[in-house]
Write an enzyme that holds these catalytic residues in place. Structure first.
Site, PDB file in Angstrom:
ATOM      1  N   ASP A 291       0.790  -1.045   0.122  1.00  0.00           N
ATOM      2  CA  ASP A 291       0.064   0.125   0.108  1.00  0.00           C
ATOM      3  C   ASP A 291       0.752   1.210  -0.076  1.00  0.00           C
ATOM      4  O   ASP A 291       0.452   2.358  -0.664  1.00  0.00           O
ATOM      5  CB  ASP A 291      -1.137   0.074   1.244  1.00  0.00           C
ATOM      6  N   ASP A 324      15.487  -2.671   2.850  1.00  0.00           N
ATOM      7  CA  ASP A 324      14.736  -2.603   1.809  1.00  0.00           C
ATOM      8  C   ASP A 324      15.149  -1.425   1.216  1.00  0.00           C
ATOM      9  O   ASP A 324      15.018  -0.291   1.503  1.00  0.00           O
ATOM     10  CB  ASP A 324      13.308  -2.284   2.138  1.00  0.00           C
ATOM     11  N   GLU A 507      18.774   9.848   8.281  1.00  0.00           N
ATOM     12  CA  GLU A 507      18.435   8.437   8.298  1.00  0.00           C
ATOM     13  C   GLU A 507      19.510   7.543   8.099  1.00  0.00           C
ATOM     14  O   GLU A 507      19.735   6.385   8.757  1.00  0.00           O
ATOM     15  CB  GLU A 507      17.382   8.051   7.320  1.00  0.00           C
TER      16      GLU A 507
END
Length: 549
Positions: A291, A324, A507
């Protein structure tokens, strides 16, 4: 072997049937909808169920994503409807064929767009790195709030930390590394509430999902709950005793179906090796586009000759890994469409499960349950032996993932330090691995994720906070203080140099050479914040001080 319909699938089928029951109402409502009232927030409705936005909005969801209404696929997945979703879908089906129909306007009329809390925060350039991190904890904290009906957000009972940026929910393995810094900052209140939130998720859903969104329920993330509960132990394992049932339930999630496997078979996360040993892989119960990355997944699948549902499953499993994405999961390391995550036995996942088995054994021993203690001690030892047998490369002196489909070792990466971090490796393996890490992954900026430059964010030239922490502590646990300290100081310099120039933490960092800068790659722009960078750096500042040269 297993044909049971998953709970998530049953929920989807039930909602589709419910929708079909409502279809005729569209004809009855034609005149009413011509003069539809302005949508209002509905109060007093039950909290969101487990339906994902893609399940709930069907072709509306697909059309919004295909039309690129929002730059980020995650935006619409995080929107909440202003009225009953069935009514939204009925109205959409009626008006979408009108020549003046505007899809963006429709979405803005019937959905609450997600708020980006903390975006207005401006750091004080005069703050030290430690002060900056301590001041960020309140900005990244989310308190329980009234649940917006039919939102994809899974409301949690207690306060929690989010990473920051586009990530407005809490994430499983991110939270452990964030909690390291909370402990150093004296925020024991948040340590307990976050652990309790994850225990609550296990009670409600049977596992800890990737994050507290409905669209994350079909997968988990690296199982670090056993490491979390150690952060506030009062005496040995005594502080963790209250979570024993949760740890066992999480273990059952990862091992589901293992008891019925025969050699060379796999079910969900469990894989039985040719010799009967049980190991684990990453998996997702769904085989549809994510999604939160719907457009990206559809585009990736187009470039593969495999059935699209297989590509989607492997992309989802890669998201469960936390890496990922990385060359670790690719047949062709330069092509994401070649992803085959479910065919690999990952060294880090099995190391974390070794830790989980050991924790259950230790706590059971404290409780006087010798039978459970012996059972899980044996499980841990069996896993240690299998990891060594299948994933230790004696020639190169490192742990490597194992391709169980091709029955051969896969790529070397910084995931190889996790067996040290959880105490699975032997001292000889730790010595050999130190040389491999030093010559193949270590840079003046820290430890790179891999030695392959592919454009994926979990590859060279990027360095990530959790990998630094596990490498530092892993080598120090085996007596290699020199290498552990070198990695720590290199990473602190990376973050400090970037902070002094930009007054923020991010990050991931480009650490392959030269002045540290923003890391690249990935499906979304680089995110500021950032939870696990803050956590690891805050803990390292406590260990090494702010003058770490």
């Amino acid at each position: 072997m297993h044909n049971e319909k998953s709970a998530a699938t049953e929920v989807v089928d039930s909602e589709k049937n419910r929708l079909e029951e409502f279809e005729p109402v569209e004809l009855i409502l034609d005149q009413m909808l011509d003069a539809e009232p302005e949508p209002e927030m509905i109060e007093g409705m039950p909290p969101s169920d487990a339906l994902t936005p893609a399940d709930r909005y069907l072709e509306l969801f697909e059309n919004v994503q295909t039309a690129c209404i929002f730059d980020d696929s995650k935006t619409f997945a995080d929107c909440a409807p202003k009225i009953d979703p069935l009514d939204v879908l009925i109205r959409y089906r009626r008006v979408k064929r009108h020549p003046d129909f505007d899809l963006r306007q429709f979405v803005e009329q019937y959905f609450w767009l997600p708020e980006r809390q903390g975006d207005d925060y401006v750091s004080n350039p005069g703050d030290s790195l430690k002060e900056h991190i301590d001041n960020l904890w309140p900005v990244l904290t989310r308190e329980p709030q009234d649940h917006i009906p039919w939102s994809s957000l899974l409301n949690l009972p207690q306060a929690y930390i989010v990473p920051g940026g586009r990530f407005s929910e809490t994430y499983y393995w991110d939270s452990y590394f964030t909690m390291l810094g909370l402990a150093e900052s004296g925020r024991n209140d948040l340590l307990r509430t976050m652990a309790d939130n994850f225990a609550w998720l296990i009670e409600i859903y049977g596992h800890i999902p990737n994050g507290n969104r409905t669209y994350y329920l079909s997968r988990s993330q690296p199982p670090v709950f056993a490491l979390m509960v150690e952060l506030f132990e009062e005496d040995g394992v005594r502080g963790a005793r209250r979570y024993l049932e949760h740890l066992i339930k999480e273990y059952e999630f990862w091992m589901d179906g293992a008891e019925s496997l025969t050699p060379n078979q796999a079910y969900r996360h469990a894989v039985m090796m040719p010799d009967g040993a049980l190991l684990n892989r990453y998996w997702d119960d769904r085989d549809t586009p994510r999604d939160e990355s719907w457009r990206e997944d559809v585009e990736t699948a187009k470039h593969s000759s495999r059935p699209a549902n297989e590509v989607y499953r492997d992309l989802r499993a890669g998201a469960e890994s936390g890496w990922d994405y990385s060359s670790r999961w690719l047949r062709d390391k330069d092509r994401l469409a070649s992803i085959r995550t479910t065919k690999f036995i990952p060294v880090d996942l099995n190391a974390f499960l070794y830790k989980l088995e050991s924790a259950i054994a230790n706590i059971s021993g404290v409780n006087g349950d010798r039978e459970t203690e012996a059972l899980f001690r044996q499980k841990a030892e069996d896993r240690r032996a299998a990891v060594t047998r299948y994933m230790w490369d004696e020639e190169q002196g490192c742990f490597r993932d194992y391709d169980w489909y091709r029955q051969e070792m896969a790529l070397f990466s910084a995931a190889s330090v996790v067996p040290l971090y959880v105490g699975l490796a032997s001292h000889l393996q730790a010595e050999r691995l130190a040389e491999a890490v030093r010559t193949r992954l270590l840079t003046p900026g820290g430890v790179m994720a891999t030695e392959y430059e592919t454009g994926e964010q979990w590859d060279k030239p990027n360095g990530w906070a959790p990998l630094q922490w596990m490498a530092i502590q892993g080598f120090k646990m085996y007596g290699n203080d020199a290498l552990g300290d070198e990695i720590a100081r290199n990473w602190l310099k990376t973050v400090s140099v970037f902070y002094n120039k930009n007054h923020k933490l991010i990050e991931k960092y480009h650490i392959s050479g030269g002045v540290p800068r923003e890391g690249g790659g990935g499906e979304y722009p680089l995110q500021d914040g950032f939870g696990w960078t803050n956590g690891v750096v805050r803990r390292l500042l406590g260990l090494y001080g702010e003058n770490f040269d």
